[in-house]
Design an enzyme around this catalytic site. Structure first.
Site, PDB file in Angstrom:
ATOM      1  N   LYS A  62       0.815  -1.196   0.000  1.00  0.00           N
ATOM      2  CA  LYS A  62       0.000   0.000   0.000  1.00  0.00           C
ATOM      3  C   LYS A  62       0.855   1.254   0.000  1.00  0.00           C
ATOM      4  CE  LYS A  62      -3.618  -1.986   2.887  1.00  0.00           C
ATOM      5  NZ  LYS A  62      -4.280  -1.896   4.179  1.00  0.00           N
ATOM      6  N   GLY A  63       2.055   1.154   0.457  1.00  0.00           N
ATOM      7  CA  GLY A  63       2.856   2.336   0.736  1.00  0.00           C
ATOM      8  C   GLY A  63       3.182   3.243  -0.423  1.00  0.00           C
ATOM      9  N   ASP A  98      14.519  -0.604   2.895  1.00  0.00           N
ATOM     10  CA  ASP A  98      15.268  -0.813   4.130  1.00  0.00           C
ATOM     11  C   ASP A  98      16.048  -2.116   4.032  1.00  0.00           C
ATOM     12  OD1 ASP A  98      12.963  -2.397   4.544  1.00  0.00           O
ATOM     13  OD2 ASP A  98      12.134  -0.980   5.962  1.00  0.00           O
ATOM     14  N   LYS A 129      16.613   3.934   3.580  1.00  0.00           N
ATOM     15  CA  LYS A 129      16.989   3.871   4.995  1.00  0.00           C
ATOM     16  C   LYS A 129      18.253   3.051   5.235  1.00  0.00           C
ATOM     17  CE  LYS A 129      13.914   2.705   7.954  1.00  0.00           C
ATOM     18  NZ  LYS A 129      12.764   2.172   8.712  1.00  0.00           N
ATOM     19  N   PHE A 137      12.528   4.274  12.706  1.00  0.00           N
ATOM     20  CA  PHE A 137      11.175   3.900  12.312  1.00  0.00           C
ATOM     21  C   PHE A 137      10.450   5.142  11.828  1.00  0.00           C
ATOM     22  CE2 PHE A 137       7.011   2.295  12.042  1.00  0.00           C
ATOM     23  CZ  PHE A 137       7.197   0.962  11.735  1.00  0.00           C
ATOM     24  N   ASP A 185       4.035   3.451   7.189  1.00  0.00           N
ATOM     25  CA  ASP A 185       3.064   3.342   8.270  1.00  0.00           C
ATOM     26  C   ASP A 185       3.569   2.465   9.397  1.00  0.00           C
ATOM     27  OD1 ASP A 185       1.082   0.479   7.946  1.00  0.00           O
ATOM     28  OD2 ASP A 185       2.814   0.867   6.679  1.00  0.00           O
ATOM     29  N   ARG A 245       0.091   6.644   7.662  1.00  0.00           N
ATOM     30  CA  ARG A 245       0.515   6.522   6.264  1.00  0.00           C
ATOM     31  C   ARG A 245       0.248   7.810   5.485  1.00  0.00           C
ATOM     32  NH1 ARG A 245       1.528   1.770   3.618  1.00  0.00           N
ATOM     33  NH2 ARG A 245       0.241   0.495   4.995  1.00  0.00           N
TER      34      ARG A 245
END
Length: 179
Positions: free
Chosen positions: A44-45, A103, A131, A153, A160, A166
């Site tokens: 979804k991001g 990440d 990241k 984080f 999210d 989000r």
């Protein structure tokens, strides 16, 4: 329920707008010889990054989405599960994978290999934020990176914590305290 506290802003709206314009220009230059590249958002991001980037690209492209999961809460499971697959045929196409963050690199490495196996002529990766402390971590290197951010984080701009935050317009560090 854990207590969630927004800490500090890592990327503000002006920085995000500038990175979107820069990455769109880089993608346009890299795909100038491609009639109609396929942009695939990793859901979804990626939806906010994808919408902003596609408007900035400003040319005719084809779009699709793939919904994959490798997380349970804030921890990676180490396995990729496809929740919703692509509808478009990638055979002979130039594909640009859009994801909001890299990440571990696990998801993007998996998708790049999978799309090549499906017959894509070329697979490029564009991430909003990176990241990773080591640019080669995860065995995949994005072709386009919006911003290098601290390995903390983060939430907002598509990222999210269990579907919280989000939709924030900025990228913010989140602290989670278990009660």
């Amino acid at each position: 329920m854990p207590t969630m506290t927004l800490q500090r802003t890592v990327l503000g709206t002006e920085e995000i707008a500038a990175m979107v314009e820069r990455v769109a220009a880089e993608i346009n230059a890299a795909t100038a010889d491609v009639e109609r590249p396929v942009f695939v958002g990793v859901m979804k991001g990626a939806y906010i990054w994808m919408a902003d980037l596609l408007r900035a690209v400003g040319r005719d492209v084809e779009t699709d989405y793939i919904d994959v999961s490798s997380y349970d809460g804030d921890a990676s499971t180490g396995r990729i599960t496809i929740q919703r697959d692509l509808k478009v045929d990638l055979t002979g196409r130039t594909v640009v994978i859009l994801d909001e963050v890299i990440d571990s690199g696990l998801t993007l490495r998996y998708l790049k290999h999978d799309f090549e196996e499906r017959g894509a002529a070329r697979v490029l990766i564009a991430v909003a934020v990176d990241k990773r402390e080591d640019a080669s971590a995860g065995g995949v290197t994005p072709d386009f990176i919006g911003a290098k951010v601290p390995n903390e984080f983060l939430v907002g701009y598509g990222m999210d914590y269990n579907n919280h935050y989000r939709n924030l317009p900025n990228v913010v560090v989140l602290r989670v305290d278990e009660d």
